[in-house]
Design a protein around this motif. Sequence first.
Motif, PDB file in Angstrom:
ATOM      1  N   ALA A 144      -0.574   4.560  -3.928  1.00 38.78           N
ATOM      2  CA  ALA A 144      -1.325   4.489  -5.180  1.00 38.78           C
ATOM      3  C   ALA A 144      -2.058   5.799  -5.480  1.00 38.78           C
ATOM      4  O   ALA A 144      -2.519   5.995  -6.597  1.00 38.78           O
ATOM      5  CB  ALA A 144      -2.316   3.335  -5.137  1.00 38.78           C
ATOM      6  N   THR A 145      -2.149   6.690  -4.497  1.00 37.16           N
ATOM      7  CA  THR A 145      -2.892   7.936  -4.698  1.00 37.16           C
ATOM      8  C   THR A 145      -2.081   9.207  -4.500  1.00 37.16           C
ATOM      9  O   THR A 145      -2.561  10.292  -4.830  1.00 37.16           O
ATOM     10  CB  THR A 145      -4.109   8.000  -3.747  1.00 37.16           C
ATOM     11  N   ASP A 169       0.799  -1.213   0.000  1.00 37.24           N
ATOM     12  CA  ASP A 169       0.000   0.000   0.000  1.00 37.24           C
ATOM     13  C   ASP A 169       0.837   1.270   0.000  1.00 37.24           C
ATOM     14  O   ASP A 169       0.360   2.327  -0.386  1.00 37.24           O
ATOM     15  CB  ASP A 169      -0.923   0.035   1.227  1.00 37.24           C
ATOM     16  N   GLU A 229      -4.006   7.827 -11.713  1.00 38.31           N
ATOM     17  CA  GLU A 229      -4.093   6.742 -12.694  1.00 38.31           C
ATOM     18  C   GLU A 229      -3.104   5.632 -12.368  1.00 38.31           C
ATOM     19  O   GLU A 229      -2.034   5.891 -11.822  1.00 38.31           O
ATOM     20  CB  GLU A 229      -3.744   7.261 -14.097  1.00 38.31           C
ATOM     21  N   ASN A 230      -3.453   4.425 -12.755  1.00 34.04           N
ATOM     22  CA  ASN A 230      -2.509   3.314 -12.727  1.00 34.04           C
ATOM     23  C   ASN A 230      -1.405   3.593 -13.739  1.00 34.04           C
ATOM     24  O   ASN A 230      -1.606   4.341 -14.691  1.00 34.04           O
ATOM     25  CB  ASN A 230      -3.197   2.004 -13.107  1.00 34.04           C
ATOM     26  N   GLU A 249      -0.963  -0.028  -9.510  1.00 30.16           N
ATOM     27  CA  GLU A 249      -2.007  -0.824 -10.153  1.00 30.16           C
ATOM     28  C   GLU A 249      -2.984  -1.317  -9.094  1.00 30.16           C
ATOM     29  O   GLU A 249      -2.566  -1.868  -8.068  1.00 30.16           O
ATOM     30  CB  GLU A 249      -1.348  -2.009 -10.864  1.00 30.16           C
ATOM     31  N   ASP A 250      -4.253  -1.095  -9.350  1.00 27.54           N
ATOM     32  CA  ASP A 250      -5.330  -1.605  -8.487  1.00 27.54           C
ATOM     33  C   ASP A 250      -5.128  -1.274  -7.005  1.00 27.54           C
ATOM     34  O   ASP A 250      -5.261  -2.134  -6.141  1.00 27.54           O
ATOM     35  CB  ASP A 250      -5.498  -3.119  -8.680  1.00 27.54           C
ATOM     36  N   GLY A 251      -4.758  -0.038  -6.717  1.00 25.97           N
ATOM     37  CA  GLY A 251      -4.638   0.401  -5.343  1.00 25.97           C
ATOM     38  C   GLY A 251      -3.363   0.005  -4.626  1.00 25.97           C
ATOM     39  O   GLY A 251      -3.227   0.216  -3.425  1.00 25.97           O
ATOM     40  N   SER A 252      -2.412  -0.575  -5.349  1.00 31.01           N
ATOM     41  CA  SER A 252      -1.146  -0.937  -4.712  1.00 31.01           C
ATOM     42  C   SER A 252       0.020  -0.333  -5.492  1.00 31.01           C
ATOM     43  O   SER A 252      -0.113   0.049  -6.653  1.00 31.01           O
ATOM     44  CB  SER A 252      -0.992  -2.453  -4.609  1.00 31.01           C
TER      45      SER A 252
END
Length: 120
Positions: A14-15, A2, A71-72, A98-101
Amino acid sequence: MDRLELGEGTFVTATEGVTNVRGGGYGADAWLAKITGPDPKFGFTRQFVKKDTSGLSGSGRSGSIRWDITENGIYEWRKFCIGSTSRNWESSGFCVIEDGSVREITKSAAIELVSKSVLA
Protein backbone atom coordinates in the motif's frame (compact mmCIF):
# COMPACT_ATOMS: atom_id res chain seq x y z
CA MET A 1 -3.51 -8.32 1.92
CA ASP A 2 -0.52 -6.27 3.02
CA ARG A 3 1.84 -7.26 0.22
CA LEU A 4 1.38 -8.42 -3.35
CA GLU A 5 4.34 -10.72 -4.06
CA LEU A 6 5.22 -10.77 -7.74
CA GLY A 7 8.60 -12.51 -7.58
CA GLU A 8 11.74 -12.70 -5.49
CA GLY A 9 12.34 -9.12 -4.30
CA THR A 10 9.57 -7.74 -6.54
CA PHE A 11 6.33 -6.62 -4.87
CA VAL A 12 3.64 -3.97 -4.37
CA THR A 13 2.35 -2.83 -0.97
CA ALA A 14 0.00 0.00 0.00
CA THR A 15 3.02 2.31 0.34
CA GLU A 16 5.58 1.17 -2.22
CA GLY A 17 6.39 -0.81 -5.33
CA VAL A 18 9.77 -2.48 -5.85
CA THR A 19 11.22 -4.43 -8.75
CA ASN A 20 14.59 -6.03 -9.24
CA VAL A 21 16.57 -5.27 -12.36
CA ARG A 22 18.64 -8.24 -13.48
CA GLY A 23 19.83 -10.40 -16.31
CA GLY A 24 21.28 -7.53 -18.29
CA GLY A 25 18.42 -5.11 -17.74
CA TYR A 26 15.15 -7.02 -17.27
CA GLY A 27 12.96 -4.64 -15.27
CA ALA A 28 14.93 -1.49 -16.16
CA ASP A 29 11.96 -0.13 -18.17
CA ALA A 30 9.44 -0.87 -15.40
CA TRP A 31 6.81 1.69 -14.47
CA LEU A 32 3.98 2.15 -11.96
CA ALA A 33 0.99 4.41 -12.54
CA LYS A 34 -2.24 5.37 -10.80
CA ILE A 35 -5.25 4.92 -13.09
CA THR A 36 -7.15 8.21 -13.11
CA GLY A 37 -9.85 7.57 -15.72
CA PRO A 38 -10.68 6.07 -19.10
CA ASP A 39 -8.82 7.05 -22.27
CA PRO A 40 -10.14 6.33 -25.77
CA LYS A 41 -6.67 5.73 -27.26
CA PHE A 42 -4.72 4.07 -24.43
CA GLY A 43 -7.59 2.53 -22.41
CA PHE A 44 -6.73 4.44 -19.24
CA THR A 45 -5.42 7.85 -18.27
CA ARG A 46 -2.46 7.37 -15.97
CA GLN A 47 -0.60 9.41 -13.41
CA PHE A 48 2.89 7.91 -13.43
CA VAL A 49 4.51 7.45 -10.03
CA LYS A 50 8.03 8.85 -9.85
CA LYS A 51 10.63 6.08 -9.80
CA ASP A 52 13.65 6.03 -7.52
CA THR A 53 16.58 4.49 -9.39
CA SER A 54 19.18 5.06 -6.67
CA GLY A 55 19.27 1.29 -6.09
CA LEU A 56 20.56 0.58 -9.60
CA SER A 57 24.14 -0.20 -10.53
CA GLY A 58 26.16 2.33 -12.53
CA SER A 59 25.20 0.57 -15.76
CA GLY A 60 21.50 0.49 -14.79
CA ARG A 61 21.38 -3.21 -15.69
CA SER A 62 21.14 -4.61 -12.15
CA GLY A 63 19.85 -3.58 -8.73
CA SER A 64 16.35 -2.37 -7.90
CA ILE A 65 13.83 0.38 -8.66
CA ARG A 66 11.41 1.73 -6.05
CA TRP A 67 8.21 3.80 -6.19
CA ASP A 68 6.51 5.56 -3.24
CA ILE A 69 2.73 5.12 -3.23
CA THR A 70 0.98 7.89 -1.32
CA GLU A 71 -2.70 7.53 -2.28
CA ASN A 72 -5.44 4.93 -2.42
CA GLY A 73 -6.56 4.00 -5.91
CA ILE A 74 -6.25 1.66 -8.86
CA TYR A 75 -2.66 1.09 -9.97
CA GLU A 76 -1.04 -0.56 -12.96
CA TRP A 77 2.49 -1.96 -13.00
CA ARG A 78 4.40 -2.89 -16.14
CA LYS A 79 7.65 -4.70 -16.90
CA PHE A 80 8.42 -5.64 -13.27
CA CYS A 81 11.17 -8.29 -13.33
CA ILE A 82 10.32 -11.63 -11.77
CA GLY A 83 12.29 -14.84 -11.72
CA SER A 84 15.93 -15.69 -11.26
CA THR A 85 18.94 -14.51 -13.23
CA SER A 86 18.97 -17.71 -15.30
CA ARG A 87 15.27 -17.38 -16.12
CA ASN A 88 14.09 -13.78 -16.30
CA TRP A 89 10.67 -12.60 -17.36
CA GLU A 90 8.46 -9.60 -16.66
CA SER A 91 5.15 -9.10 -14.87
CA SER A 92 2.40 -6.59 -15.60
CA GLY A 93 -0.95 -6.17 -13.88
CA PHE A 94 -3.42 -4.11 -11.86
CA CYS A 95 -4.18 -3.69 -8.18
CA VAL A 96 -6.40 -1.71 -5.85
CA ILE A 97 -4.80 0.02 -2.89
CA GLU A 98 -7.24 0.98 -0.16
CA ASP A 99 -6.99 1.53 3.59
CA GLY A 100 -3.50 0.10 3.94
CA SER A 101 -4.10 -3.05 1.90
CA VAL A 102 -3.41 -4.09 -1.67
CA ARG A 103 -5.19 -6.66 -3.81
CA GLU A 104 -4.57 -7.74 -7.37
CA ILE A 105 -7.40 -7.31 -9.89
CA THR A 106 -7.89 -8.14 -13.56
CA LYS A 107 -7.78 -5.57 -16.35
CA SER A 108 -11.53 -5.99 -16.84
CA ALA A 109 -12.11 -5.27 -13.14
CA ALA A 110 -9.94 -2.14 -13.46
CA ILE A 111 -12.03 -1.01 -16.44
CA GLU A 112 -15.24 -1.61 -14.48
CA LEU A 113 -13.97 0.30 -11.41
CA VAL A 114 -12.80 3.22 -13.53
CA SER A 115 -16.18 3.33 -15.32
CA LYS A 116 -18.05 3.38 -12.02
CA SER A 117 -15.87 6.15 -10.55
CA VAL A 118 -16.43 8.31 -13.65
CA LEU A 119 -20.20 7.83 -13.45
CA ALA A 120 -20.37 8.45 -9.68
